[in-house]
Design a protein around this motif. Sequence first.
Motif, mmCIF file in Angstrom:
data_model
loop_
_atom_site.group_PDB
_atom_site.id
_atom_site.type_symbol
_atom_site.label_atom_id
_atom_site.label_comp_id
_atom_site.label_asym_id
_atom_site.label_seq_id
_atom_site.Cartn_x
_atom_site.Cartn_y
_atom_site.Cartn_z
ATOM 1 N N GLY A 1 0.818 -1.196 0.000
ATOM 2 C CA GLY A 1 0.000 0.000 0.000
ATOM 3 C C GLY A 1 0.860 1.257 0.000
ATOM 4 O O GLY A 1 2.076 1.199 0.248
ATOM 5 N N PRO A 2 0.258 2.416 -0.259
ATOM 6 C CA PRO A 2 1.022 3.654 -0.405
ATOM 7 C C PRO A 2 1.601 4.196 0.898
ATOM 8 O O PRO A 2 2.498 5.031 0.879
ATOM 9 C CB PRO A 2 0.000 4.635 -0.996
ATOM 10 N N ALA A 3 1.084 3.738 2.033
ATOM 11 C CA ALA A 3 1.544 4.291 3.307
ATOM 12 C C ALA A 3 1.629 3.200 4.365
ATOM 13 O O ALA A 3 0.781 2.315 4.429
ATOM 14 C CB ALA A 3 0.605 5.409 3.770
ATOM 15 N N HIS A 4 2.671 3.276 5.177
ATOM 16 C CA HIS A 4 2.814 2.391 6.348
ATOM 17 C C HIS A 4 3.503 3.207 7.432
ATOM 18 O O HIS A 4 4.189 4.199 7.136
ATOM 19 C CB HIS A 4 3.614 1.135 5.998
ATOM 20 N N HIS A 5 3.329 2.815 8.686
ATOM 21 C CA HIS A 5 3.888 3.651 9.755
ATOM 22 C C HIS A 5 3.917 2.899 11.081
ATOM 23 O O HIS A 5 3.065 2.052 11.356
ATOM 24 C CB HIS A 5 3.054 4.931 9.918
ATOM 25 N N TYR A 6 4.889 3.222 11.891
ATOM 26 C CA TYR A 6 4.971 2.764 13.277
ATOM 27 C C TYR A 6 3.806 3.345 14.072
ATOM 28 O O TYR A 6 3.413 4.495 13.865
ATOM 29 C CB TYR A 6 6.303 3.236 13.861
ATOM 30 N N VAL A 7 3.271 2.538 14.987
ATOM 31 C CA VAL A 7 2.176 2.990 15.854
ATOM 32 C C VAL A 7 2.661 2.971 17.298
ATOM 33 O O VAL A 7 2.965 1.905 17.854
ATOM 34 C CB VAL A 7 0.925 2.090 15.706
ATOM 35 N N PRO B 1 -4.082 4.200 29.508
ATOM 36 C CA PRO B 1 -4.306 4.748 30.852
ATOM 37 C C PRO B 1 -4.984 3.751 31.791
ATOM 38 O O PRO B 1 -4.757 3.788 33.008
ATOM 39 C CB PRO B 1 -5.223 5.953 30.598
ATOM 40 N N ALA B 2 -5.794 2.854 31.221
ATOM 41 C CA ALA B 2 -6.576 1.946 32.060
ATOM 42 C C ALA B 2 -5.745 0.776 32.579
ATOM 43 O O ALA B 2 -5.812 0.430 33.765
ATOM 44 C CB ALA B 2 -7.775 1.416 31.278
ATOM 45 N N THR B 3 -4.960 0.156 31.700
ATOM 46 C CA THR B 3 -4.235 -1.059 32.100
ATOM 47 C C THR B 3 -2.750 -1.022 31.760
ATOM 48 O O THR B 3 -1.968 -1.776 32.349
ATOM 49 C CB THR B 3 -4.835 -2.297 31.419
ATOM 50 N N GLY B 4 -2.364 -0.197 30.804
ATOM 51 C CA GLY B 4 -0.967 -0.180 30.362
ATOM 52 C C GLY B 4 -0.600 -1.361 29.490
ATOM 53 O O GLY B 4 0.546 -1.488 29.056
ATOM 54 N N LYS B 5 -1.577 -2.239 29.228
ATOM 55 C CA LYS B 5 -1.297 -3.460 28.465
ATOM 56 C C LYS B 5 -1.376 -3.192 26.959
ATOM 57 O O LYS B 5 -2.276 -3.646 26.258
ATOM 58 C CB LYS B 5 -2.269 -4.567 28.872
ATOM 59 N N VAL B 6 -0.427 -2.413 26.471
ATOM 60 C CA VAL B 6 -0.336 -2.103 25.047
ATOM 61 C C VAL B 6 1.130 -2.132 24.636
ATOM 62 O O VAL B 6 2.014 -1.879 25.455
ATOM 63 C CB VAL B 6 -0.931 -0.706 24.725
ATOM 64 N N VAL B 7 1.369 -2.449 23.394
ATOM 65 C CA VAL B 7 2.728 -2.487 22.853
ATOM 66 C C VAL B 7 2.714 -1.836 21.465
ATOM 67 O O VAL B 7 1.659 -1.704 20.843
ATOM 68 C CB VAL B 7 3.265 -3.933 22.740
ATOM 69 N N PRO B 8 3.885 -1.451 20.968
ATOM 70 C CA PRO B 8 3.932 -0.853 19.631
ATOM 71 C C PRO B 8 3.562 -1.863 18.552
ATOM 72 O O PRO B 8 3.623 -3.081 18.755
ATOM 73 C CB PRO B 8 5.398 -0.432 19.483
ATOM 74 N N THR B 9 3.179 -1.338 17.404
ATOM 75 C CA THR B 9 2.929 -2.182 16.238
ATOM 76 C C THR B 9 3.266 -1.374 14.997
ATOM 77 O O THR B 9 3.773 -0.257 15.081
ATOM 78 C CB THR B 9 1.472 -2.692 16.208
ATOM 79 N N TRP B 10 2.963 -1.948 13.834
ATOM 80 C CA TRP B 10 3.223 -1.259 12.569
ATOM 81 C C TRP B 10 1.992 -1.432 11.679
ATOM 82 O O TRP B 10 1.542 -2.544 11.455
ATOM 83 C CB TRP B 10 4.454 -1.849 11.871
ATOM 84 N N ASN B 11 1.455 -0.341 11.191
ATOM 85 C CA ASN B 11 0.303 -0.389 10.298
ATOM 86 C C ASN B 11 0.758 -0.443 8.844
ATOM 87 O O ASN B 11 1.643 0.319 8.439
ATOM 88 C CB ASN B 11 -0.597 0.843 10.502
ATOM 89 N N TYR B 12 0.129 -1.312 8.073
ATOM 90 C CA TYR B 12 0.470 -1.430 6.648
ATOM 91 C C TYR B 12 -0.643 -2.169 5.931
ATOM 92 O O TYR B 12 -1.535 -2.766 6.544
ATOM 93 C CB TYR B 12 1.793 -2.179 6.450
ATOM 94 N N SER B 13 -0.589 -2.121 4.591
ATOM 95 C CA SER B 13 -1.522 -2.885 3.767
ATOM 96 C C SER B 13 -0.733 -3.535 2.641
ATOM 97 O O SER B 13 0.251 -2.968 2.149
ATOM 98 C CB SER B 13 -2.620 -1.976 3.203
#
Length: 272
Positions: A116-122, A132-144
């Motif tokens: 796809g035309p665009a991808h990015h770190y999240v 804020p609620a749990t902190g249970k999140v990690v980085p990912t990468w969006n792409y198509s």
Amino acid sequence: MYLREVHAETDINRLQDFVKDNPLGILTTAIKSTTYPLIQASHIPFILEVSDRHEATANGNEGSDTGLIYGVLRGHIAKQNPQAKALMDALAATQNEHHDPQIKELPEEVLVLFNGPAHHYVTPKFYVETKPATGKVVPTWNYSAVQAYGKIRVYCDSKSDETSSFLQRQLEDLSQHAETSIMGHTGGDRPSPWAVSDAPVSYVNLLKKNIIGIEICIHRLEGKFKMNQDKGNGDREGVIQGFKDLKSDVGDNIARTVKERGDLKDLKDKRA
């Protein structure tokens, strides 16, 4: 490609449109050779041809045994490209094995990857609900991306009328598509498109002798939009706003796609 249901796109029309909108594919081959590497890849702009004879169903993951074709990809490669040389050697070996110089198709399956035309770190900071609620999140990468699989036909005999005609059609169709769909050169208030006929015939014929044509009948078509569909609405809105705040073309593209894919998932969930 790893296809989680939440990220998978199985609508053949959407996948075909994706290829048409993002025609620069990465042709990947695995051809046994004593001269060239087994695995090779080249960036090649493709034309996707879809007609009535190219049947399609809602399931793009069926194999070639079904006999379905999801379109035909056409492209060309410089003869000096090692991948082209491996393809030509493999074709000659196949023709010799079957004692048939008219054979064009190789037995090996090939892969063409379209990004796809665009991808990015999240960043996890975009997940304004869960972090804020749990902190249970990690980085990912969006792409198509879309992957097309099929058998490849090679047109490399520069003395053949069939090869010359294939290459002429390929060059004209590719130029027309790029000039109008990508550049917006449609005439009227816009610039007129450049055409192959604008170049001297002798010059074009010389160039045609230095390229080979390829044609791939697609028997398997897979697509993936990894755009935070697996997140809740609150986190998704945080991602959309986060990318908008980047104030960049890539950020705006990702934000728009996250919303589109999220809306499609919500609609699918309502219908389920």
